[in-house]
Design an enzyme around this catalytic site. Structure first.
Site, PDB file in Angstrom:
ATOM      1  CD  GLU A 123      -3.876  -5.990   3.102  1.00 34.83           C
ATOM      2  OE1 GLU A 123      -4.718  -5.326   3.730  1.00 34.83           O
ATOM      3  OE2 GLU A 123      -2.658  -5.739   3.095  1.00 34.83           O
ATOM      4  CD  GLU A 154      -3.079  -1.100   2.173  1.00 37.24           C
ATOM      5  OE1 GLU A 154      -2.987  -0.326   3.136  1.00 37.24           O
ATOM      6  OE2 GLU A 154      -4.058  -1.867   2.011  1.00 37.24           O
TER       7      GLU A 154
END
Ligand code: AHR
Length: 497
Positions: free
Chosen positions: A291, A172
């Site tokens: 995720e 991320e």
């Protein structure tokens, strides 16, 4: 209300890559310490791993587990977690503001993964570190012997390399919460150069580049486009992350949220193919949805936790029945994109936004979301078929034309088995569904599993399993017509052979 569907052997989306049933263990909360690892627990094995947890993970048949983060990896020194345990440093863990004791590291996790029969998806730190630490780690885990880092592994008691095949280039990196956040241009460059060096060490590895942290990020999907434009030749997958919640308590809208996931996948696929065209490339970049889950129940209580403790109870969402329905629909969405989504990780696996929970020094138990994950992972292997579905629809706050019914079907040629996964999102009514399965001549109905509960907010706890599946679904098969009674708000698994 009623619905119809056609399932034909020849309407194929793609072979399902088993890695779409992956999961994730981060050094976060009680995932590692008190989750998979608790020396002194009556169920602990000789390395301190909980055998009860190993058994549950094996039951789920998790094929690959992402590790060690997550946000945590962006300030992690992998060297802290190898070698004699007594020499390993305790560190401030900046992502979750805890103390990381480093009792578990790369080698122990590789051992645990072997015990649960899963592969490791290893993430490298591209927040505070870069090319050098990453290429050293690949040498440490994957090079046989005769060099500094591979011989250090051997000295640490691991004669054979771990041969880790799948690697994430950071985590991320678009997020302001990330230590070492990067613009797409900065990230693309470091991903490209790190990936290049890692593949020079071991050309057999595959690399996942970070995409956006979720669809609400202001730079989505430009982040993906710029990153891939720079690193197209070095990487093999782009990552997608998404969590949903129902804090406004609007179940109809909540259960429609996999439509957003569907849109997300389509957008990222198009972005990959746009860069492919721009580069006149023959290579296709596939998707790693590494995720995904529901995450919102624990957010408020997490804000009250004190910082700088070891393994506090962070992100311990207790899932209710409606969460299991959305998780089922998200699994269906992944299956319907089996041609491009080749890996996916339910985030996470134990205690932290997880299907499996443990009590410290006590028992382990199954959350509601455990069941759709179990059914999809165990029965959803084979060829994902394209269901031609005609379902009544509804509108919700954020979505229009939401089909009440979600469906995916998997044909396992070897076992001559057809499995149909179905969710009925209708809050009040059962919907009868007739499926034309005439191409599966001679097949008979084996079972109809149902997960249902009259209370959408029903949860499981360590003491009570209120939400568990039963095998008494109402369906029949005659002359190639499968008639299924889909109870209101239910997850259904129908198996024919
Ligand atoms: O899974 C929990 C966290 O969610 C991960 O650490 C991070 O990558 C994401 O924001």
């Amino acid at each position: 209300l009623q619905a119809t569907m056609v399932l034909d052997k020849n309407y194929q989306i793609s072979e399902v890559d088993r890695r779409i049933y992956g999961s994730f263990i981060e050094h976060l909360g009680r995932a590692v310490y008190g989750g998979i690892y608790e020396p002194g627990h009556p169920e602990a094995d000789e390395q301190g791993f909980r055998k009860d947890v190993i058994e549950l993970v094996k039951e789920l048949q998790v094929p690959i587990v992402r590790y060690p983060g997550g946000n945590m990896v962006s300030a992690y020194n992998w060297e802290d977690g190898v070698g004699p345990k007594e020499k390993r440093p305790k560190r401030l863990e900046l992502a979750w503001r805890t103390i990381e004791p480093n009792e578990i590291g790369t080698n122990e996790f590789a051992d645990w993964a072997k015990k649960v029969q899963a592969d490791v998806m290893m993430a490298v730190n591209l927040g505070t570190r870069g090319i050098d630490a990453a290429r050293n780690l690949v040498e440490y885990t994957n090079h046989p012997s005769g060099t500094y880092w591979s011989d250090l592994r051997r000295e640490h008691g691991y004669e054979q390399p771990h041969s880790i095949k799948t690697w994430c280039l950071g985590n991320e990196m678009d997020g302001p919460w990330q230590v070492g956040q990067k613009t797409a241009a900065e990230y693309g460059k470091i991903a490209k150069e790190t990936g290049k060096a890692m593949k020079l060490v071991d050309p057999s590895i595959e690399l996942v580049a970070c995409g956006s942290s979720n669809t609400d990020m202001p730079t989505f999907p430009e982040y993906e486009a710029t990153t891939l434009d720079i690193a197209y030749d070095e990487v093999d997958y782009i990552s997608l992350h998404q969590y949903y919640g129902n804090s406004s308590n609007d179940p109809a809208n909540y259960l429609a949220k996999n439509m957003d996931m569907d849109h997300f996948i389509k957008t990222v696929t198009s972005t990959c193919d746009y860069i492919k065209a721009k580069h006149r490339s023959k290579k296709t970049i596939n998707l790693s949805f590494d995720e995904w889950n529901v995450w919102y129940h624990s957010r408020e209580q997490d804000e009250k936790l004190d910082p700088w403790t070891v393994a506090p109870p962070q992100l311990e969402d207790v899932y209710n029945f409606e969460d299991a329905l959305l998780v089922g629909s998200m699994l269906i969405t992944l299956l319907r994109h089996a041609d491009r989504v080749k890996m996916a990780c339910m985030a996470q696996l134990v205690n932290v936004i997880a299907p499996i929970m443990t009590e410290n020094n006590g028992q382990s138990w199954k959350q509601t979301i455990y069941y759709p994950y179990l059914h999809a992972s165990v029965y959803g292997r084979g060829i994902s078929l394209q269901p031609i579905l005609s379902s009544p629809k509804y509108d919700s706050k954020d979505f229009t034309d939401v089909p009440y019914i979600d469906s995916a079907a998997v044909y396992n040629e070897q076992e001559q088995m057809l499995t149909v996964f179905l969710v009925n999102k209708h809050l009040e009514e059962a919907i009868p569904l007739e499926v034309d399965v005439r191409s599966f001549e001679g097949y008979e109905l084996q079972e109809h599993i149902v997960l249902e509960h009259h209370d959408l907010k029903a949860v499981n706890t360590k003491d009570t399993a209120r939400v568990t599946p039963h095998n008494n679904g109402e369906s029949s098969l005659e002359d190639g017509r499968l008639k299924i009674h889909l109870n209101k708000t239910s997850w259904n698994v129908i198996r024919l052979r």
